[in-house]
Structure formats: C-alpha cells, structure tokens
Design a protein around this motif. Sequence first.
Motif, PDB file in Angstrom:
ATOM      1  N   ALA A   1       0.840  -1.204   0.000  1.00 53.26           N
ATOM      2  CA  ALA A   1       0.000   0.000   0.000  1.00 53.26           C
ATOM      3  C   ALA A   1       0.868   1.244   0.000  1.00 53.26           C
ATOM      4  O   ALA A   1       1.858   1.341   0.743  1.00 53.26           O
ATOM      5  CB  ALA A   1      -0.920   0.005   1.221  1.00 53.26           C
ATOM      6  N   LEU A   2       0.476   2.203  -0.826  1.00 58.38           N
ATOM      7  CA  LEU A   2       1.130   3.510  -0.905  1.00 58.38           C
ATOM      8  C   LEU A   2       0.130   4.554  -0.427  1.00 58.38           C
ATOM      9  O   LEU A   2      -0.936   4.725  -1.030  1.00 58.38           O
ATOM     10  CB  LEU A   2       1.567   3.782  -2.345  1.00 58.38           C
ATOM     11  N   VAL A   3       0.449   5.253   0.665  1.00 53.21           N
ATOM     12  CA  VAL A   3      -0.465   6.211   1.277  1.00 53.21           C
ATOM     13  C   VAL A   3       0.145   7.605   1.162  1.00 53.21           C
ATOM     14  O   VAL A   3       1.241   7.848   1.674  1.00 53.21           O
ATOM     15  CB  VAL A   3      -0.733   5.874   2.758  1.00 53.21           C
ATOM     16  N   VAL A   4      -0.558   8.515   0.501  1.00 52.76           N
ATOM     17  CA  VAL A   4      -0.083   9.883   0.281  1.00 52.76           C
ATOM     18  C   VAL A   4      -0.785  10.818   1.256  1.00 52.76           C
ATOM     19  O   VAL A   4      -2.016  10.824   1.350  1.00 52.76           O
ATOM     20  CB  VAL A   4      -0.374  10.344  -1.171  1.00 52.76           C
ATOM     21  N   LEU A   5      -0.010  11.629   1.975  1.00 50.44           N
ATOM     22  CA  LEU A   5      -0.560  12.675   2.845  1.00 50.44           C
ATOM     23  C   LEU A   5      -0.235  14.025   2.211  1.00 50.44           C
ATOM     24  O   LEU A   5       0.936  14.365   2.020  1.00 50.44           O
ATOM     25  CB  LEU A   5       0.052  12.606   4.248  1.00 50.44           C
ATOM     26  N   THR A   6      -1.258  14.809   1.886  1.00 53.63           N
ATOM     27  CA  THR A   6      -1.038  16.072   1.183  1.00 53.63           C
ATOM     28  C   THR A   6      -2.017  17.128   1.687  1.00 53.63           C
ATOM     29  O   THR A   6      -2.996  16.809   2.370  1.00 53.63           O
ATOM     30  CB  THR A   6      -1.196  15.888  -0.339  1.00 53.63           C
ATOM     31  N   ASP A   7      -1.733  18.389   1.337  1.00 56.15           N
ATOM     32  CA  ASP A   7      -2.604  19.482   1.788  1.00 56.15           C
ATOM     33  C   ASP A   7      -3.271  20.214   0.632  1.00 56.15           C
ATOM     34  O   ASP A   7      -3.930  21.230   0.851  1.00 56.15           O
ATOM     35  CB  ASP A   7      -1.811  20.493   2.619  1.00 56.15           C
ATOM     36  N   GLY A   8      -3.098  19.733  -0.574  1.00 53.57           N
ATOM     37  CA  GLY A   8      -3.711  20.449  -1.684  1.00 53.57           C
ATOM     38  C   GLY A   8      -3.485  19.734  -2.999  1.00 53.57           C
ATOM     39  O   GLY A   8      -2.746  18.750  -3.079  1.00 53.57           O
ATOM     40  N   GLU A   9      -4.107  20.252  -4.049  1.00 56.61           N
ATOM     41  CA  GLU A   9      -3.992  19.599  -5.341  1.00 56.61           C
ATOM     42  C   GLU A   9      -2.598  19.796  -5.913  1.00 56.61           C
ATOM     43  O   GLU A   9      -1.887  20.741  -5.566  1.00 56.61           O
ATOM     44  CB  GLU A   9      -5.045  20.135  -6.314  1.00 56.61           C
ATOM     45  N   PRO A  10      -2.159  18.900  -6.800  1.00 48.77           N
ATOM     46  CA  PRO A  10      -0.817  19.010  -7.374  1.00 48.77           C
ATOM     47  C   PRO A  10      -0.614  20.354  -8.064  1.00 48.77           C
ATOM     48  O   PRO A  10      -1.518  20.877  -8.726  1.00 48.77           O
ATOM     49  CB  PRO A  10      -0.776  17.850  -8.381  1.00 48.77           C
ATOM     50  N   ALA A  11       0.590  20.913  -7.915  1.00 53.36           N
ATOM     51  CA  ALA A  11       0.919  22.203  -8.517  1.00 53.36           C
ATOM     52  C   ALA A  11       2.427  22.316  -8.622  1.00 53.36           C
ATOM     53  O   ALA A  11       3.171  21.696  -7.863  1.00 53.36           O
ATOM     54  CB  ALA A  11       0.354  23.357  -7.683  1.00 53.36           C
ATOM     55  N   ASP A  12       2.873  23.112  -9.592  1.00 55.70           N
ATOM     56  CA  ASP A  12       4.298  23.424  -9.728  1.00 55.70           C
ATOM     57  C   ASP A  12       4.421  24.738 -10.486  1.00 55.70           C
ATOM     58  O   ASP A  12       3.487  25.157 -11.184  1.00 55.70           O
ATOM     59  CB  ASP A  12       5.052  22.305 -10.451  1.00 55.70           C
ATOM     60  N   ILE A  13       5.581  25.377 -10.357  1.00 59.75           N
ATOM     61  CA  ILE A  13       5.718  26.735 -10.888  1.00 59.75           C
ATOM     62  C   ILE A  13       5.819  26.781 -12.402  1.00 59.75           C
ATOM     63  O   ILE A  13       5.649  27.849 -12.991  1.00 59.75           O
ATOM     64  CB  ILE A  13       6.930  27.444 -10.264  1.00 59.75           C
ATOM     65  N   ASP A  14       6.115  25.645 -13.058  1.00 55.29           N
ATOM     66  CA  ASP A  14       6.212  25.656 -14.509  1.00 55.29           C
ATOM     67  C   ASP A  14       4.937  25.125 -15.174  1.00 55.29           C
ATOM     68  O   ASP A  14       4.929  24.880 -16.383  1.00 55.29           O
ATOM     69  CB  ASP A  14       7.421  24.844 -14.981  1.00 55.29           C
TER      70      ASP A  14
END
Length: 538
Positions: free
Chosen positions: A455-468
């Motif tokens: 199992a791969l469990v991702v903990l995040t605070d928002g949708e994916p984003a990057d400066i480019d």
Amino acid sequence: MPALPDPYAGAAALLQALSARGLHVQPLPHQPSDAPPARPILSATHLLLPESLDAEQRRAAVAHAAAHLLYSPTAQPSGTLKPMALAVISAIEDARAEQLLMQELPGVGAWFLAALQASVEPHGLSCMALLSRLSLALLDDDYRDGNHWVGKGRTLFAKARRMHGLHDTAAFRRVASVLSNDLGQMRVQFNSRQFAVPAPYRDDNSYLWDYGTSPDADGNPMTVQQPTKPGSPAADDAAPPAAQLAELLYSYPEWDYRHRIQRRDWCTVHEYTAAVPTPREPDGPTPRLPAPLAWRRLDRSLRLRHQREGEAIDLDAAVDAQVRHHLGQPSDGRLYLRAVPAPRRISMLVLLDLSLSTAERTQPDTPSLLELEQEAALRLASTARANGDRVAIDGFCSDTRARVHYHPLLDFDEPLDAQALQRVRAASARYSTRLGTALRHAARRLQAEHAELRALVVLTDGEPADIDVHDVRYLVEDARAAALAATRLGLQVWGVAVDPGAAVYARRIFGSRRQRVLPSPTQLPRLLGGLYARLAQG
C-alpha cells in the motif's frame, strides 16, 4: 545648445518636437566589459544613447524618452522595493507611457513595435525573457504567448486601462505589484548586477526612481518573496540540507492530457540519501516516539491442515478417516493441525507532502500541517511494526519538472530508533507538489517489496501544482495516470488530503474508494489508524 554631430542632432530635434523639451542628447560613455548591456539613460536635462543602437532603435529610444517626459512620474522613492519588483513596475510604466504617446501620435506605435519584436525572447523563463514577452504583449494585440504569467499581465493591464484609464498611475502600480508577487512565488531568479531592460531602446529606469541608498547594497540577488513562517525555510532556499550526502537521479514520464501523450523522460527525480540531520532547536521538550495506536494484535500464523503431527486434531481429517474406516479403506494418518508463521502480509509506504504550504500554522502556537503529518506517520509506523508489518516513510516536493526532490526518511529495514525519529522530524517544507512524478518513484520503491499487500499512502494538503505548470488540471491528470499505473503493478494507492475543497481532485486521482478528505489535520492519526486497521484485517 551646442551643435551636435549627426545622428545626435537629429535625435535632439526629434525629442524637442515630440515632448517640447530641449534636452542634451549625447552618446553614452563606454561601459565596462563586465557590465550589463548598455541602455539609454534619461534625466531631466540629458538623454544618453548607447552607440550600439541603430537608426530605428535610436528613433524608438527618443520617442520612449518623450513618453516618460510627458506622462511618467519621476524620482519616485524606491523605498524597500526589491530590484525585481522595480523592474516589473518599470516595465508596466514603460507600456503605460508609450500607449499614452501612441494615443496622441499613432505613428510612433510602429517604432515601438518594431523594436520590441526585434528584441523579444520567445523562449525561456528568466526574468528578462518574461519581461520582454510581456512588453510586446502589452503593445501588440496580435501577439500570442502561451505563458500564463504573460497572459495574466496582458489581462490585468487591459482591465486597468478599461476601468481606470491610462492616466491612473496607481491602478497600474497595483497591476505591477500583483505580477511581481507572482514572479516571487514562481521563484524566478533575478541577478540585479546583470539585469538590463530587455528592449535596447528603453532607458534604464533611473528617470523613474530615487534609489537613495541602494536596496541591494550587499550585492546579493533579491527577489520578491512571500513572508515565511517561524521555523520554516525561505521560499528561494534552493540548496538541499547539508546533512544530505548523496543524490541519485531518475527520469520519469509525464502524462499530457491535452495532447493525450506520455512525454518520455520528462521529469527528473533527485533522491537524497540522508545522514543523521542536525536537529532544529525545539520549541519545548524533545518529543518521543508517538505511542502506538490501541490495537488488538492479530494472529499472524497459518494453520496447516492434514499433517502427520501437530498441536490439535484436524476435525475434517478425522471425519474423513472415520468414513474411510467404515468403507474399509486405509487412512494416511494425517489427522493434525500445525501452526507455522505466516509471511509478512503488509508493506506500506507513507509519502509525505513536503511542499512549502505544509509549513503554515493556523495559530502561532499550533503545530504546522507538516509536523502533524510527521507525527501521524511515525505513530502509524510504530503501530504497524509492532504488529509485524513493514512501513517506510518518504517525503517529496518539486521545483519544476527538472527537480522533483525525493527524501527517503525511514526505510523498510531501518529500525525506528532515535536517529530515524530525528530524520523524519527534521524534514523541512519547501517548493511545490508535483505528485505524479513522486508517485511513480514511490511505486518503484514499493514494488521491490515482497508482501501479500503493498500500500502507498499519500498525505497532502492540496492539489498538485508546480511553478512551470499553469493549467490546474494538468498535474491532476498526470497524478491520476501515475496512480492508475501503480495499481496495475498490484499496489494499492490511497490519498489523504487535509483540504476541505479536495473532494473533486482527490476522487479524480485516487478513485472514490481510496481517498479521504479531512477538514482538520488533527484528525490524521485517527484516520491513518483506521486505514491501517482496514488493510490489516483484509
């Protein structure tokens, strides 16, 4: 005014005709070889023109100087503005003044456009390249540029012109402030010693500003930045922590939903092998390992049936033996149950979002989301390992597709000792969230585990984003493609988002059954415990 040799006499006459101001027009003295490219210098009494300008550029430079003399405020205090902010504000003012002159004298527009088109840098994300494209976009309605920042600048400029008129300098100053702040968030590099106004015909902006004591007296490049929280790193801290000893590079594809293609070797993961970090100064007593969750230890043994010897009778085998006896058939004597250790059933990798936003605090005396992520992941690791399962903790952040930083914080085979705790808790927040690439690398690590359930469990605070990336859907679709690819490898991918507005994108990435959205990060430990219980009990 003393007689001037051509071409400067003609330039002085043109400036007099356009602005009704009689200035001295002279060649600019030779600049040192290590100086930035020469640009015209305008003052209340002089216009100095670089000898490198051709006749058309000289004519545009004179018209530009006339626009400033007629419409621009002069000697504004630069105050605490950083050099990149000054460059953006000046570029907006250049366009505003030129458009005012074009309203009065439409013919000068062709001079400006020709010079801007000749100097535009159509590619690249440097400050000079972006400003050159923005300058052209503000004057040329037919110019098309795919960069989000350039398009935003054109839209805001047009809105300010429509709502306030070109004479309202404050309205355009607000536009420039928004754009310079965006460049700071994009972490565009700015070297004040090497910067030159992109268009050679435009002056160096010294007419607009009273610098007083240089805001960059120490010679350090400066950029517009967001204020940082206590204990969090600066947004432009590009160097990895000193404790990191080695860096491995991996290339991964990225899914482009717009063209429906997978771009091969599009992103680069920088995986760091870390030593024991130097601990940060704690705000209070050094925390210990979080207590394991209340948990009923599972019976992890297998009971083999139909054995010649064992600890209990196999009732099914005994009944079968009796039936055989009544039928006159021999029995093989395999009448017992024997318990043997079961193979480890779960290998779980917890992937922490280390983007800069996770360092934010709702109150000065409350823990950040990153701190809550770290403690929840450690508590889950303690619980699962006490139950005989394998858990690893990794973290990630990104600084464009060329630098997706990946930090193994606790390996599967590493003991959960003081050094491991220190390493997990020392992970710092920075940069952005290119989730799809991190998922691909995490899946690669987890795929090497031999377990019944991975199992791969991702903990995040928002949708994916990057400066480019400026298409908000682009990285969501790439993360979804990465999650689907991991599922096809036999992995379970779960997403836990601490973001009340995450329902749509979390469901899109992880699927409706394998995503959890939390309104508060304080619920993380309980949710992770429940998730582990679900996995452990099948």
